[in-house]
Write a protein that holds these residues in place. Structure first.
Motif, short mmCIF file in Angstrom:
data_model
loop_
_atom_site.label_atom_id
_atom_site.label_comp_id
_atom_site.label_asym_id
_atom_site.label_seq_id
_atom_site.Cartn_x
_atom_site.Cartn_y
_atom_site.Cartn_z
N UNK A 572 0.83 -1.20 0.00
CA UNK A 572 0.00 0.00 0.00
C UNK A 572 0.87 1.26 0.00
N UNK A 573 1.91 1.27 0.84
CA UNK A 573 2.80 2.43 0.91
C UNK A 573 3.61 2.60 -0.37
N UNK A 574 4.02 1.48 -0.97
CA UNK A 574 4.75 1.58 -2.24
C UNK A 574 3.85 2.19 -3.32
N UNK A 575 2.61 1.78 -3.31
CA UNK A 575 1.67 2.34 -4.27
C UNK A 575 1.46 3.83 -4.02
N UNK A 576 1.43 4.21 -2.75
CA UNK A 576 1.29 5.62 -2.40
C UNK A 576 2.48 6.43 -2.90
N UNK A 577 3.71 5.88 -2.71
CA UNK A 577 4.90 6.59 -3.17
C UNK A 577 4.91 6.74 -4.69
N UNK A 596 -7.58 4.92 -2.59
CA UNK A 596 -6.62 5.98 -2.28
C UNK A 596 -6.97 7.23 -3.08
N UNK A 597 -6.98 8.32 -2.37
CA UNK A 597 -7.21 9.61 -3.03
C UNK A 597 -6.03 10.52 -2.75
N UNK A 642 -0.37 0.06 11.62
CA UNK A 642 -0.28 1.39 12.21
C UNK A 642 0.31 2.40 11.24
N UNK A 643 1.21 1.93 10.34
CA UNK A 643 1.82 2.83 9.36
C UNK A 643 0.82 3.36 8.35
#
Length: 699
Positions: A572-577, A596-597, A642-643
């Motif tokens: 999820x975080x990789x996709x956000x980056x 995600x927006x 939590x991240x």
């Protein structure tokens, strides 16, 4: 009574009006539940418990003595008029089956018939004192006799081999038999020590590690070995003695290579006996068992008729038929077993102890459930051990219960263990007086009886289709234990059966998969989440049920399974980056991808995150054990979520699991207020929290 109760419940539940329940209570977290229902009982120290257990009184001493000698209780409560007929009838009837079996199994154990008689007499007599089940017929057992044969033949071969490189003459048959008797006595004592030790240490639970499928496959293979060992006697052929892997296959190869030596008189006698025994047992005893006061003792009748015909027709002289031979009168002087070479067969003795325990205790529990008479598992262990230990000083071989004899005691209405008095008296008469009358009994008659007695065990092969339908793992365990025991050897079959059972248990844990659960739209029921239909939508909350214990073998896999079924925070975080990089390139453009927006506000590197999932609930109702690896996996799940601003909650944590988490300092970093008693309490709080969050956002 039970059937009627079930019927009433079914009728009640099948009424026209659907029954509903209404529960009313407050929402409990782990902390509030512990405060409300805290254990106020006084806890005693270990010293106080030891001190209390060491206190003695006449009443306590009598109770302890009665627990170790159940015969005292049977005598004190014995009702002569009600019990005497059933005990005497069942005791004498089972004796008629005991006699031929003990003689035949004495030969099967590679000893003499008299040793089978000794093994039965002393085992029955000792179980009378220490046993708790009126239906257990302790004595000679085919599986134990076969295992004894394996050990004594191996030790006898070693004894003979010790003369090979010397100038001394080879030992005589009597000397070889003395070695076999010494080994069987030592095995008997060792089996008794193992069983009594397990009983005194309250280790009756050890039988739970022998699965039903393993016992079924192994006992069927043992029956095949036993029946096969009697085939050469039916043909009148003397085959070589083989030991080690593949001995059954080698025996058949040797048998067929000597098939031209067949004694047709032996074959005719054996076939006739098999036909008669099967006809009476199947067509009369089994078919009319409910109408008969007692089954026809066809084994005893065949032995008597076979002995009479053989004696007057002079089978040994005229047809060269092998007979039982001389049976000594009376008892041999007791002796202390020679345990000098015990290290070479102590493992075999332990296997015998486990099998004696498994076969005997399973029959005791079966009869206990059938008749509603309680038994003491640990006292039964002591009784089995005492039977073998005492017998070991009287030239016996290891013993256990036998299914056919136990079923006779059960069906004839034995009321107490005092039925063994009739059996003991009968065998005492046989050993002291009547035994010599069976000198002319053909061995092929005993061989036929042993083969027929294996019928029910061999017919367990018919259960394989049903086992396959019920459970594939059980089928694999059954087949592996059976195949290895037959094609290799029984001791290897035990290792393979227990090993495959443990392996498949681990595999089952490894292949267990958790699943999402939700609340039904129509009622307050937690159901498995499949396609989402008929499932109530709970904003921002997902519930995942952990299906197995969390330990080193399952913790990592279950953690990954949670990430795969719910959401992987790292991905999820990789996709956000990645989307953030795109936001830097695209000016004032909104990129929407799944949940995600990302919006460009002011500076092009500014990114705001909106995740629909807000709370993850882990249902631990099926987790009964957790270790350090499991605790670490849970901590990592909490940390990862939590991240991405997802809170983790737990429900239905067992007391022992909670104690382990406390000891592992899990709650130092995780609040107990996030642990709920059940799913409904968690959903109630989290739904209200989601509503409040939505309202504040709108404001």
């Amino acid at each position: 009574m039970r059937k009627r109760l079930v019927s009433n419940i079914s009728e009640y539940m099948a009424g026209e009006t659907k029954k509903t329940i209404t529960l009313k209570r407050q929402v409990y977290t782990l902390e509030t539940f512990a405060e409300t229902y805290k254990d106020e009982g006084t806890k005693q120290s270990v010293f106080d418990n030891i001190k209390k257990s060491m206190r003695c009184s006449k009443k306590k001493a009598g109770k302890i003595l009665g627990s170790y000698l159940p015969i005292i209780g049977f005598i004190r409560s014995y009702q002569l008029k009600q019990y005497i007929l059933g005990d005497v009838l069942s005791g004498f009837t089972v004796s008629f089956m005991h006699l031929p079996q003990s003689m035949g199994l004495g030969i099967l154990a590679s000893l003499r018939p008299i040793h089978g008689l000794y093994s039965t007499f002393f085992s029955v007599l000792v179980y009378l004192l220490f046993g708790t089940s009126p239906y257990i017929s302790f004595g000679t057992n085919a599986v134990m006799a076969l295992l004894t044969q394996t050990v004594v033949e191996r030790e006898a071969d070693n004894f003979i081999a010790s003369f090979a490189n010397t100038n001394a003459s080879l030992p005589t048959e009597d000397e070889i038999m003395d070695v076999k008797i010494d080994v069987s006595m030592a095995c008997c004592v060792l089996v008794g020590i193992f069983l009594m030790g397990m009983g005194l240490l309250k280790l009756g639970i050890i039988t739970t590690y022998l699965s039903v499928s393993f016992v079924g496959g192994f006992t069927t293979a043992a029956a095949f070995h036993i029946a096969s060992s009697q085939v050469p006697k039916i043909f009148g052929i003397k085959v070589k003695t083989f030991a080690g892997a593949g001995k059954l296959v080698l025996m058949y190869i040797d048998l067929f290579s000597k098939i031209t030596q067949t004694k047709f008189a032996e074959v005719i006698i054996g076939v006739i006996c098999i036909i008669v025994l099967l006809f009476v047992k199947i067509c009369i005893n089994e078919r009319y068992n409910k109408k008969m006061r007692m089954p026809i003792p066809i084994d005893f009748i065949v032995v008597i008729i076979g002995t009479i015909i053989s004696h007057y027709a002079r089978f040994e002289d005229v047809f060269n038929v092998n007979i039982v031979g001389e049976i000594p009168r009376g008892f041999t002087m007791p002796a202390f077993p020679n345990i000098d070479n015990a290290s070479s067969f102590v493992s075999d003795a332990f296997v015998m102890a486990i099998l004696s325990l498994a076969m005997s205790i399973s029959m005791a529990k079966l009869c206990s459930d059938k008749h509603g008479l309680p038994i003491d598992d640990n006292q039964e262990l002591i009784a089995y051990g005492a039977c073998n230990f005492v017998s070991g000083f009287f030239h016996c071989f290891p013993s256990a219960t036998a299914l056919p004899r136990t079923m006779i005691l059960s069906s004839l209405g034995a009321r107490t263990t005092l039925n063994a008095i009739a059996t003991s008296a009968f065998f005492l008469l046989i050993i002291l007086v009547i035994g010599q009358l069976f000198v002319s009994l053909p061995l092929s008659v005993l061989a036929a009886m042993i083969i027929v007695s294996m019928k029910d065990l061999l017919l367990q092969y018919r259960n394989l289709p049903k086992i396959w339908k019920v459970n594939k793992y059980d089928f694999i365990i059954w087949v592996v234990a059976n195949a290895v025991s037959i094609l290799v050897d029984l001791n290897y079959g035990i290792i393979a059966g227990v090993g495959i059972s443990i392996f498949l248990t681990v595999v089952n844990d490894q292949l267990s998969t958790g699943h999402l659960i939700g609340l039904s739209k129509s009622e307050d029921s937690a159901v498995r989440y499949t396609d989402g239909k008929n499932i109530r939508d709970i904003n921002g909350v997902k519930i995942f049920k952990i299906p197995t214990n969390l330990y080193f073998a399952t913790a990592e896999r279950m953690k990954n399974h949670i990430f795969r079924r719910i959401m992987n925070p790292k991905k999820y975080l990789k996709k956000m980056q990645k989307l953030e990089t795109m936001a830097e390139i695209v000016d004032e453009e909104t990129i929407v991808n799944n949940n995600i927006s990302i919006e460009y506000i002011g500076k092009p590197t500014s990114v705001s995150l909106d995740v629909k999932l807000k709370s993850l609930v882990l249902d631990c109702s099926m987790v009964n054990y957790i270790d350090m690896a499991g605790i670490a996996a849970l901590q990592q799940v909490i940390k990862e979520y939590k991240t991405v601003q997802v809170d983790v909650y737990f429900v239905a944590i067992a007391d022992n699991v909670c104690a382990t988490l406390e000891a592992g300092e899990f709650f130092k970093t995780f609040p107990k207020s996030n642990v709920f008693v059940d799913v409904f309490g968690a959903i109630s709080v989290l739904s209200s929290k989601a509503v409040d969050s939505t309202s504040s956002t709108k404001l």
